[in-house]
Design a protein around this motif. Structure first.
Motif, short mmCIF file in Angstrom:
data_model
loop_
_atom_site.label_atom_id
_atom_site.label_comp_id
_atom_site.label_asym_id
_atom_site.label_seq_id
_atom_site.Cartn_x
_atom_site.Cartn_y
_atom_site.Cartn_z
N THR A 9 -25.12 58.56 35.54
CA THR A 9 -23.88 58.19 34.87
C THR A 9 -24.06 58.09 33.36
OG1 THR A 9 -23.13 57.00 36.84
CG2 THR A 9 -22.08 56.41 34.74
N LEU A 10 -25.14 57.44 32.94
CA LEU A 10 -25.40 57.32 31.49
C LEU A 10 -25.61 58.69 30.86
CD1 LEU A 10 -27.76 54.20 31.34
CD2 LEU A 10 -25.34 54.33 30.71
N THR A 11 -26.33 59.56 31.56
CA THR A 11 -26.57 60.91 31.03
C THR A 11 -25.26 61.67 30.88
OG1 THR A 11 -28.76 60.93 32.05
CG2 THR A 11 -27.84 63.05 31.40
N GLU A 12 -24.38 61.55 31.85
CA GLU A 12 -23.07 62.21 31.76
C GLU A 12 -22.25 61.67 30.59
OE1 GLU A 12 -21.56 61.46 35.66
OE2 GLU A 12 -22.53 63.24 36.51
N GLU A 13 -22.27 60.35 30.40
CA GLU A 13 -21.54 59.73 29.29
C GLU A 13 -22.11 60.17 27.95
OE1 GLU A 13 -18.84 57.72 29.16
OE2 GLU A 13 -18.55 57.91 31.32
N ILE A 14 -23.44 60.22 27.86
CA ILE A 14 -24.08 60.67 26.63
C ILE A 14 -23.71 62.12 26.33
CG2 ILE A 14 -26.32 61.23 25.59
CD1 ILE A 14 -27.41 58.72 27.09
N LEU A 82 -28.45 68.64 9.42
CA LEU A 82 -28.77 67.22 9.29
C LEU A 82 -27.55 66.35 9.58
CD1 LEU A 82 -30.73 64.97 8.54
CD2 LEU A 82 -30.07 65.33 6.15
N ASP A 83 -26.38 66.76 9.09
CA ASP A 83 -25.17 65.99 9.35
C ASP A 83 -24.83 65.95 10.83
OD1 ASP A 83 -24.94 65.54 6.63
OD2 ASP A 83 -23.51 67.19 6.32
N VAL A 84 -25.01 67.08 11.50
CA VAL A 84 -24.75 67.14 12.94
C VAL A 84 -25.72 66.23 13.69
CG1 VAL A 84 -24.76 68.63 14.99
CG2 VAL A 84 -23.75 69.45 12.87
N ALA A 85 -27.00 66.30 13.35
CA ALA A 85 -28.00 65.48 14.03
C ALA A 85 -27.71 63.99 13.84
CB ALA A 85 -29.40 65.83 13.51
N ARG A 86 -27.35 63.61 12.64
CA ARG A 86 -27.03 62.20 12.38
C ARG A 86 -25.78 61.76 13.14
NH1 ARG A 86 -28.12 62.02 5.88
NH2 ARG A 86 -30.37 61.72 6.01
N ALA A 87 -24.77 62.61 13.17
CA ALA A 87 -23.54 62.27 13.88
C ALA A 87 -23.78 62.16 15.39
CB ALA A 87 -22.46 63.32 13.59
N VAL A 88 -24.62 63.02 15.93
CA VAL A 88 -24.95 62.96 17.35
C VAL A 88 -25.68 61.65 17.66
CG1 VAL A 88 -26.42 63.97 19.16
CG2 VAL A 88 -24.96 65.45 17.78
N ALA A 89 -26.66 61.30 16.85
CA ALA A 89 -27.40 60.05 17.07
C ALA A 89 -26.47 58.85 17.01
CB ALA A 89 -28.52 59.92 16.05
N HIS A 90 -25.57 58.84 16.04
CA HIS A 90 -24.63 57.73 15.89
C HIS A 90 -23.69 57.66 17.11
CE1 HIS A 90 -22.28 54.73 13.82
NE2 HIS A 90 -21.18 55.44 14.05
N ALA A 91 -23.20 58.81 17.57
CA ALA A 91 -22.31 58.84 18.73
C ALA A 91 -23.00 58.32 19.99
CB ALA A 91 -21.79 60.26 18.96
N VAL A 92 -24.25 58.72 20.19
CA VAL A 92 -25.01 58.27 21.37
C VAL A 92 -25.27 56.77 21.30
CG1 VAL A 92 -27.24 58.44 22.55
CG2 VAL A 92 -26.05 60.51 21.81
N GLU A 93 -25.67 56.28 20.14
CA GLU A 93 -25.91 54.85 19.98
C GLU A 93 -24.64 54.04 20.26
OE1 GLU A 93 -27.38 54.85 15.99
OE2 GLU A 93 -29.41 55.44 16.61
N GLY A 94 -23.52 54.53 19.75
CA GLY A 94 -22.25 53.84 19.98
C GLY A 94 -21.82 53.85 21.43
N ARG A 95 -21.98 54.99 22.09
CA ARG A 95 -21.59 55.09 23.49
C ARG A 95 -22.44 54.17 24.35
NH1 ARG A 95 -18.62 58.92 26.66
NH2 ARG A 95 -17.56 59.18 24.68
N LEU A 96 -23.75 54.15 24.13
CA LEU A 96 -24.62 53.29 24.93
C LEU A 96 -24.38 51.81 24.63
CD1 LEU A 96 -28.01 55.20 25.15
CD2 LEU A 96 -26.32 54.81 26.94
N ALA A 97 -24.06 51.48 23.39
CA ALA A 97 -23.75 50.08 23.05
C ALA A 97 -22.52 49.61 23.81
CB ALA A 97 -23.56 49.93 21.55
N GLY A 98 -21.55 50.51 23.98
CA GLY A 98 -20.35 50.16 24.73
C GLY A 98 -20.59 50.07 26.23
N LEU A 99 -21.47 50.91 26.74
CA LEU A 99 -21.75 50.92 28.18
C LEU A 99 -22.74 49.85 28.60
CD1 LEU A 99 -22.04 54.78 28.69
CD2 LEU A 99 -20.19 53.30 29.50
N LEU A 100 -23.65 49.50 27.70
CA LEU A 100 -24.71 48.54 28.03
C LEU A 100 -24.73 47.42 26.99
CD1 LEU A 100 -27.47 51.20 28.77
CD2 LEU A 100 -26.14 49.93 30.47
N PRO A 101 -23.68 46.60 26.93
CA PRO A 101 -23.63 45.56 25.90
C PRO A 101 -24.75 44.54 26.08
CG PRO A 101 -21.88 45.24 27.52
CD PRO A 101 -22.56 46.54 27.85
N GLY A 102 -25.29 44.10 24.96
CA GLY A 102 -26.33 43.09 24.98
C GLY A 102 -27.74 43.63 25.13
N GLU A 103 -27.88 44.92 25.36
CA GLU A 103 -29.22 45.51 25.48
C GLU A 103 -29.71 45.96 24.11
OE1 GLU A 103 -30.40 48.06 28.51
OE2 GLU A 103 -29.10 47.16 30.03
#
Length: 116
Positions: A9-14, A82-103
């Protein structure tokens, strides 16, 4: 939810978060995806009909520490890699923060494997 189901599920969301980033053409297809296209349609039923998206690797070595996420994408040639790589990292961090709060925040590695 089992560990395998959570990981899938996390992989699909990412994968969905990565594909929505401007400048990303697609996730790098893995060997499994290339072979899957040569298999009969019913062959994917062994995995419950779900396939893990190519280009995303999700691990958690010690079971309690931060998730480690490796992303492999192909970017569009008209944007800075570089801009794409940074945006991807930011998007993944944000998605996981929303799915796994407090981790703990994930450790995200983005590799641009090609341009189209």
């Amino acid at each position: 939810m089992t560990d395998r189901a959570l990981r899938t599920t996390l992989t699909e969301e990412i994968a969905a978060a990565v594909e929505a980033v401007p400048g990303v053409a697609f996730l790098r297809p893995g060997l499994g995806g290339r072979l899957r296209s040569a298999l009969p349609r019913g062959a994917s039923a062994a995995n419950g009909g779900r396939s893990v998206p190519a280009g995303v690797r999700l691990t958690r070595p010690d079971g309690a520490g931060p998730w480690r996420v490796e992303i492999h994408v192909v970017a569009r040639g008209h944007v800075r890699t570089l801009d794409v790589a940074r945006a991807v990292a930011h998007a993944v961090e944000g998605r996981l923060a929303g799915l796994l709060p407090g981790e703990q925040p994930p450790k995200v590695t983005v590799t641009v494997t090609g341009l189209v």
